[in-house]
Design an enzyme around this catalytic site. Structure first.
Site, PDB file in Angstrom:
ATOM      1  N   THR A  17       0.865  -1.172   0.000  1.00 48.87           N
ATOM      2  CA  THR A  17       0.000   0.000   0.000  1.00 48.87           C
ATOM      3  C   THR A  17       0.902   1.222   0.000  1.00 48.87           C
ATOM      4  O   THR A  17       1.628   1.465   0.965  1.00 48.87           O
ATOM      5  CB  THR A  17      -0.915   0.008   1.238  1.00 48.87           C
ATOM      6  N   GLU A  45      -2.614  -5.352  -2.557  1.00 58.68           N
ATOM      7  CA  GLU A  45      -3.160  -6.555  -1.929  1.00 58.68           C
ATOM      8  C   GLU A  45      -4.342  -6.186  -1.035  1.00 58.68           C
ATOM      9  O   GLU A  45      -4.373  -5.102  -0.456  1.00 58.68           O
ATOM     10  CB  GLU A  45      -2.078  -7.298  -1.151  1.00 58.68           C
ATOM     11  N   PHE A  46      -5.297  -7.093  -0.950  1.00 55.85           N
ATOM     12  CA  PHE A  46      -6.465  -6.902  -0.100  1.00 55.85           C
ATOM     13  C   PHE A  46      -6.579  -8.074   0.884  1.00 55.85           C
ATOM     14  O   PHE A  46      -7.629  -8.695   1.019  1.00 55.85           O
ATOM     15  CB  PHE A  46      -7.728  -6.795  -0.954  1.00 55.85           C
ATOM     16  N   CYS A 157      -3.386  -1.246   9.196  1.00 52.01           N
ATOM     17  CA  CYS A 157      -3.897  -0.732   7.926  1.00 52.01           C
ATOM     18  C   CYS A 157      -4.823   0.469   8.067  1.00 52.01           C
ATOM     19  O   CYS A 157      -4.528   1.544   7.536  1.00 52.01           O
ATOM     20  CB  CYS A 157      -4.612  -1.842   7.160  1.00 52.01           C
TER      21      CYS A 157
END
Length: 332
Positions: A17, A45-46, A157
């Site tokens: 991120t 990416e998730f 996050c």
């Protein structure tokens, strides 16, 4: 042959991120020293902590930011085995891909803070946030996920990404007011239980001893970054209280950060020994169906302050506990 390898076409993939515009910076840095053809791709990416492997193997969507058909084909071939069930691969430019990651996490953080504000309002209006949550969650435009009120979000996050998106907006001259409010609400929510605790003990916590269940910012991880539990511990210590803590996974990390400022229990029930009340900060499954008779026998006061709404109000009333949760009536 070596010269061919050194200059053959390469694709450099940004998975982290990163701020919008990072792909451009990576491209410029590589171009300064690499003589071959290459492309820089943004592929955020998730992955969710606790279920990252499953999310990697079965992604609900794949976002790929690229500028050339050559890079698009290579990335498509790479992901083909992981999207055989038809989950979408969404292609876009690099900057949009970078922003998509921040926008997704910030939107989820916004849902959490919104429900925490609804919970506060429920407490003032004598409504039940669980009923409100179910009522709006069945609206498919809203969805039922991330509507559970509590004592704020933490982790690696959400706090970082919301802050980064606000900073990026500020740098372009845009004031992202909603996300500033999200952060403000979340900071306050981490200590949402404290006024109730102070009220129960008539404003005097000095000399009181508390059991705290849950240290990680969420269950199924040992991550304590920005964990609400740490904020609660700090507030209690400043009031002159002592704390005995237990978490299935995060004890070691907390010990590295707090040292001997708190007591570390060997089990959730050991933490209750000589405690004046129990505070719950993380919704681990093992906390959801505890031995209430053992809790009652161990605590000096049958008082539970639950930051994750684990227990049914009618059950707590029948058991005779003083029970404060979030956005629901206090059981006395």
């Amino acid at each position: 042959e070596l010269g061919k390898i050194i200059t053959e076409y390469k694709v450099i993939v940004d998975k982290s991120t990163v701020p919008v515009g990072t792909a451009d910076k990576v491209r410029a840095a590589i171009a300064a020293g690499y003589k071959g053809d290459f492309d820089v791709v943004s592929n955020p990416e998730f992955l969710r902590e606790g279920v990252a492997v499953e999310d990697f193997m079965k992604p609900d969507r794949v976002v790929i930011g690229c500028s050339t058909e050559r890079a698009r084909k290579m990335m498509g071939d790479l992901y083909a085995p992981f999207v055989r069930q038809g989950n979408p691969v969404i292609y876009m430019d690099e900057r949009s891909a970078e922003l998509t990651k921040y926008a997704a996490n910030s939107f989820l953080a916004m849902k959490i803070s919104f429900m925490n504000e609804i919970a506060r309002l429920c407490e003032s209006l004598e409504a039940d946030v669980d009923m409100v949550r179910k009522g709006i969650g069945t609206d498919e435009r809203i969805g039922k996920r991330f509507l559970f009120p509590g004592i704020g979000y933490g982790g690696s996050c959400f706090p970082k990404d919301v802050q980064a998106l606000v900073r990026s907006a500020t740098e372009t001259g845009y004031d992202f007011e909603i996300l500033k409010a999200v952060m403000k609400v979340n900071e306050a929510q981490k200590l949402h239980l404290l006024p109730g605790i102070l009220s129960y003990f008539k404003g005097q916590l000095s000399g009181k001893h508390f059991a705290l269940w849950g240290l990680a910012f969420k269950p199924n991880t040992d991550d304590i970054r920005e964990a609400p539990a740490l904020y609660i511990i700090d507030a209690l210590l400043k009031e002159g209280a002592t704390v005995s803590v237990f978490d299935p996974e995060a004890m070691r990390n907390v010990k590295m950060e707090l040292g001997d400022k708190v007591q570390y229990a060997g089990s959730q029930y050991e933490a209750l020994d000589q405690a004046d009340a129990l505070i719950i900060a993380t919704e681990w499954n093992e906390f959801r169906t505890p031995d209430f008779s053992r809790i009652a026998a161990s605590l000096k006061n049958k008082a539970i302050f639950d930051g994750r709404n684990l227990f049914d109000l009618s059950v707590m009333r029948d058991l005779g506990f003083y029970y404060q949760s979030v956005g629901r009536a206090i059981i006395k």
